[in-house]
Structure formats: structure tokens, C-alpha cells
Motif scaffolding. Sequence first.
Motif, PDB file in Angstrom:
ATOM      1  N   VAL A  32      26.781  33.964 -15.006  1.00 48.08           N
ATOM      2  CA  VAL A  32      26.568  32.514 -15.054  1.00 48.08           C
ATOM      3  C   VAL A  32      25.087  32.203 -15.273  1.00 48.08           C
ATOM      4  N   ILE A  33      24.215  32.918 -14.577  1.00 43.38           N
ATOM      5  CA  ILE A  33      22.768  32.714 -14.765  1.00 43.38           C
ATOM      6  C   ILE A  33      22.360  33.082 -16.182  1.00 43.38           C
ATOM      7  N   LEU A  34      22.878  34.177 -16.692  1.00 45.38           N
ATOM      8  CA  LEU A  34      22.552  34.608 -18.051  1.00 45.38           C
ATOM      9  C   LEU A  34      23.014  33.575 -19.080  1.00 45.38           C
ATOM     10  N   TYR A  35      24.199  32.999 -18.870  1.00 48.41           N
ATOM     11  CA  TYR A  35      24.707  31.966 -19.773  1.00 48.41           C
ATOM     12  C   TYR A  35      23.812  30.727 -19.742  1.00 48.41           C
ATOM     13  N   VAL A  37      20.631  30.566 -18.857  1.00 51.84           N
ATOM     14  CA  VAL A  37      19.334  30.900 -19.456  1.00 51.84           C
ATOM     15  C   VAL A  37      19.445  30.915 -20.979  1.00 51.84           C
ATOM     16  N   PHE A  38      20.534  31.454 -21.492  1.00 54.22           N
ATOM     17  CA  PHE A  38      20.729  31.501 -22.947  1.00 54.22           C
ATOM     18  C   PHE A  38      20.815  30.089 -23.528  1.00 54.22           C
ATOM     19  N   LYS A  39      21.562  29.202 -22.851  1.00 49.92           N
ATOM     20  CA  LYS A  39      21.666  27.823 -23.323  1.00 49.92           C
ATOM     21  C   LYS A  39      20.299  27.129 -23.290  1.00 49.92           C
ATOM     22  N   GLN A  40      19.526  27.342 -22.246  1.00 49.75           N
ATOM     23  CA  GLN A  40      18.206  26.741 -22.149  1.00 49.75           C
ATOM     24  C   GLN A  40      17.251  27.329 -23.194  1.00 49.75           C
ATOM     25  N   PHE A  41      17.399  28.611 -23.467  1.00 49.93           N
ATOM     26  CA  PHE A  41      16.571  29.258 -24.482  1.00 49.93           C
ATOM     27  C   PHE A  41      16.812  28.634 -25.853  1.00 49.93           C
ATOM     28  N   MET A  49       7.827  28.327 -23.498  1.00 52.45           N
ATOM     29  CA  MET A  49       9.071  28.213 -22.736  1.00 52.45           C
ATOM     30  C   MET A  49      10.101  29.238 -23.218  1.00 52.45           C
ATOM     31  N   LYS A  50      10.120  29.507 -24.533  1.00 51.35           N
ATOM     32  CA  LYS A  50      11.038  30.529 -25.051  1.00 51.35           C
ATOM     33  C   LYS A  50      10.695  31.899 -24.472  1.00 51.35           C
ATOM     34  N   ILE A  51       9.408  32.191 -24.345  1.00 49.14           N
ATOM     35  CA  ILE A  51       8.990  33.464 -23.753  1.00 49.14           C
ATOM     36  C   ILE A  51       9.411  33.508 -22.284  1.00 49.14           C
ATOM     37  N   GLY A  52       9.223  32.401 -21.575  1.00 47.96           N
ATOM     38  CA  GLY A  52       9.622  32.326 -20.165  1.00 47.96           C
ATOM     39  C   GLY A  52      11.123  32.508 -19.983  1.00 47.96           C
ATOM     40  N   TRP A  53      11.915  31.786 -20.810  1.00 46.23           N
ATOM     41  CA  TRP A  53      13.367  31.930 -20.723  1.00 46.23           C
ATOM     42  C   TRP A  53      13.805  33.320 -21.160  1.00 46.23           C
ATOM     43  N   GLY A  54      13.090  33.910 -22.094  1.00 45.73           N
ATOM     44  CA  GLY A  54      13.408  35.278 -22.525  1.00 45.73           C
ATOM     45  C   GLY A  54      13.189  36.283 -21.403  1.00 45.73           C
TER      46      GLY A  54
END
Length: 114
Positions: A32-35, A37-41, A49-54
Amino acid sequence: MKKFGLLLAGGIAAFVLLSNLGPLVALGISIVILYYVFKQFLKTDSTLMKIGWGIIGFIALMATASNIPAILGIAAAYVLYLVYKKWNEKKSVVVEDNDPFTNFEKQWAELKKK
């Protein structure tokens, strides 16, 4: 004897499922967390922010990969489902009736269909 085998397989599967309950919960949470994070990325436009979410996504991916033993729990749950399904299966016994009235009713129903 067949019911004993089903009971034995179901018992073993239940123990395996219960022993892998912790990794199953952790796997669900990390997926669920990975999903999320992927949506936010995908939503963000900022490179920082992309680096942070990555980075957060990589950590969540490693947490997901560390819960691989949960696959045994999923397999055990599937085996329990199959045992439950097989246990409640009704045997269909075909009884041949030599009663002429029953045979007449069947033939009459077939004639009505045509």
C-alpha cells in the motif's frame, strides 16, 4: 480416509498461514505504501520531489522484498480455500429409476421441448 487427508492438509495449511501472518500484514502495508509513493511520484513535477519519492519508493520496495516469506502464507490460504471447497463438495449420485411413471414424465418433458 479422504476426509482425513483433507483435514491433515487443512491443518498444515492453517499452521503455515498463522505462522506467516506477520509477514502477510507487513507485505500488505508495504505494498500500500509503495502504491501511494508511486502515485505521488507520477503526480509531482519537481525534480527534487521526484528524487525524494524515488528514495522513499526504493525503501518501500526493499520492505516489500523482505516479506517474501509471506508468499508461503498466500499459498497456504489458497490451499485452505481448496480444502474448504473440496470438503463441502456434494457427491452427485445418479440413481436409475425403473419406475415407468418417472420415465414417462422425463419423456413427456423431452417431447414438450421439441
